[in-house]
Design a protein around this motif. Sequence first.
Motif, short mmCIF file in Angstrom:
data_model
loop_
_atom_site.label_atom_id
_atom_site.label_comp_id
_atom_site.label_asym_id
_atom_site.label_seq_id
_atom_site.Cartn_x
_atom_site.Cartn_y
_atom_site.Cartn_z
N ARG A 69 27.05 28.89 11.14
CA ARG A 69 27.16 28.85 9.73
C ARG A 69 25.96 29.91 9.17
O ARG A 69 26.09 30.47 8.17
CB ARG A 69 26.90 27.31 9.13
CG ARG A 69 26.75 27.34 7.88
CD ARG A 69 26.54 25.77 6.92
NE ARG A 69 27.65 25.01 7.39
CZ ARG A 69 27.77 23.89 6.88
NH1 ARG A 69 26.38 23.38 6.03
NH2 ARG A 69 28.57 22.97 6.84
N SER A 70 24.64 29.64 9.67
CA SER A 70 23.68 30.58 9.23
C SER A 70 24.03 32.05 9.29
O SER A 70 23.82 33.00 8.39
CB SER A 70 22.35 30.25 9.68
OG SER A 70 22.43 30.34 10.97
N THR A 71 24.64 32.31 10.38
CA THR A 71 25.12 33.90 10.53
C THR A 71 26.16 34.28 9.67
O THR A 71 25.94 35.46 9.14
CB THR A 71 25.61 33.82 12.06
OG1 THR A 71 24.56 33.66 12.97
CG2 THR A 71 25.95 35.37 12.33
N ILE A 72 27.20 33.33 9.43
CA ILE A 72 28.32 33.80 8.56
C ILE A 72 27.45 33.77 7.20
O ILE A 72 28.07 34.85 6.38
CB ILE A 72 29.25 32.60 8.54
CG1 ILE A 72 30.10 32.55 10.04
CG2 ILE A 72 30.29 32.82 7.69
CD1 ILE A 72 31.04 31.60 10.37
N THR A 73 26.68 32.87 6.63
CA THR A 73 26.18 33.06 5.40
C THR A 73 25.24 34.02 5.20
O THR A 73 25.67 34.84 4.10
CB THR A 73 25.36 31.60 5.32
OG1 THR A 73 26.09 30.44 5.26
CG2 THR A 73 24.61 31.61 3.99
N MET A 74 24.56 34.74 6.00
CA MET A 74 23.58 35.51 5.83
C MET A 74 24.10 36.93 6.08
O MET A 74 23.83 37.95 5.49
CB MET A 74 22.05 35.43 6.68
CG MET A 74 21.47 33.93 6.19
SD MET A 74 20.97 34.03 4.54
CE MET A 74 19.93 35.29 4.37
N SER A 75 25.01 37.15 7.05
CA SER A 75 25.41 38.43 7.54
C SER A 75 26.86 38.63 6.87
O SER A 75 27.14 39.92 6.66
CB SER A 75 25.59 38.54 9.20
OG SER A 75 24.49 38.18 9.67
N SER A 129 38.07 33.39 2.33
CA SER A 129 38.40 34.91 2.51
C SER A 129 38.80 34.98 3.95
O SER A 129 38.23 34.24 4.76
CB SER A 129 37.55 35.89 2.08
OG SER A 129 37.33 35.71 0.71
N ASP A 130 39.57 35.88 4.34
CA ASP A 130 39.90 36.17 5.54
C ASP A 130 38.86 36.55 6.75
O ASP A 130 39.00 36.02 7.63
CB ASP A 130 41.12 37.38 5.71
CG ASP A 130 42.36 36.84 4.83
OD1 ASP A 130 42.72 35.62 4.88
OD2 ASP A 130 43.31 37.65 4.58
N TYR A 131 38.14 37.35 6.32
CA TYR A 131 36.80 37.66 7.02
C TYR A 131 36.05 36.37 7.35
O TYR A 131 35.31 36.40 8.48
CB TYR A 131 35.84 38.80 6.44
CG TYR A 131 35.29 38.47 5.08
CD1 TYR A 131 33.95 38.12 5.35
CD2 TYR A 131 35.77 38.51 3.87
CE1 TYR A 131 33.19 37.51 4.05
CE2 TYR A 131 34.96 38.27 2.69
CZ TYR A 131 33.69 37.80 2.99
OH TYR A 131 33.00 37.48 1.88
N ILE A 132 35.83 35.42 6.48
CA ILE A 132 35.00 34.19 6.78
C ILE A 132 35.92 33.37 7.83
O ILE A 132 35.24 32.97 8.85
CB ILE A 132 34.93 33.37 5.64
CG1 ILE A 132 34.01 34.18 4.49
CG2 ILE A 132 34.25 32.01 5.65
CD1 ILE A 132 32.36 34.54 5.09
N LEU A 133 37.18 33.26 7.58
CA LEU A 133 38.05 32.43 8.68
C LEU A 133 37.82 33.35 9.91
O LEU A 133 37.88 32.63 11.00
CB LEU A 133 39.54 32.41 8.07
CG LEU A 133 39.59 31.67 6.83
CD1 LEU A 133 41.14 31.77 6.23
CD2 LEU A 133 39.13 30.35 6.88
N ALA A 134 37.89 34.51 9.96
CA ALA A 134 37.92 35.37 11.24
C ALA A 134 36.69 35.08 11.95
O ALA A 134 36.45 34.67 13.16
CB ALA A 134 37.99 36.74 11.08
N ALA A 135 35.61 34.99 11.12
CA ALA A 135 34.14 34.79 11.64
C ALA A 135 34.01 33.40 12.14
O ALA A 135 33.39 33.25 13.23
CB ALA A 135 33.04 34.88 10.57
#
Length: 318
Positions: free
Chosen positions: A219-225, A206-212
């Motif tokens: 990785r942990s911040t992207i996964t949990m937040s 998804s776009d928001y994951i690519l932006a993050a």
Amino acid sequence: MSTTLPPSAGGGPTPAEPTPTEPTIPDGAGTGLWKDAFRRLKKNPQAIAGAVIVGLFLLVAILAPVLAPYGGDELPGRTEITPTNIPGPGELDAYPLGLDRFGGDLLSKLIWGAQASLLIGVVSTALGLVGGMILGLLAGGLGGWVDSVIMRFVDILLSVPNLLLAVSIAAILGQGPYAVMIAIGVSQVPIFARLLRASMLSQRGSDYILAAQTLGLSRSTITMSHLLPNSVGPVIVQATLTLATAVIDAAALSFLGLGGGRPQTAEWGRMLTYAQAELANSPQLAFLPGICIAVTALGFTLLGESLRESLDPKTRKK
């Protein structure tokens, strides 16, 4: 020489001025996913029927000490029982639905049985949900060999029929309500694990994951937040559906004698067990708890299916 038009008598805008209009907001605009889903649920007769059934079930279970004329293990009518006769509905004014084989008030047993089914269903589903989310989070968040190992373990659990797995675990842990809760919860773990993993994998691109990732977040911040909060919706919906299965499985394990407790314990599955010998003379002893199990499971199923339909853009009704 120019002329000036006088203002209107009421002080309003002149005919040459356009009348201001309020902006039109599209239906559902600015609302979140869950708020929009709730709006659709209120218009769905299936969801309303399921919510009414579940609401009544919860109300009876929570207010059992107030609603039940007698305690769950009390036997107020034991002197009315004979080897050849069990008073049925309407035969005794003090017991509207009659008595069971042990002399317990059938109405009270059904009410207390709702509380027992609610407790087992909620606790076992919570255990399965927590265990499944931990495995699904590890598999979907870490990937690689961790994903492979966890999914092979989940596949092994899924290869065994759900009820058979629960019976096996309950037999190992011993008879008792806690054994039933753990057994049903463990049997539900692979369902939640696979569902959360699949939802997380579908969100990875998804776009928001690519932006993050572009911003350099770990990785942990992207996964949990970001990844987990946007992937948990289908799991919550599945938990609602699984409550129906948990109620049925709890009754099945008690029917098989794995629920523990005394013979007169107020639990719908146990009531079915001891009603077998009385089917010819007192069919209501099996019919009434069976209806309670079926209607309760139907209520959770209707509500869960409606919730899933309202949240899924591919299947929900417009």
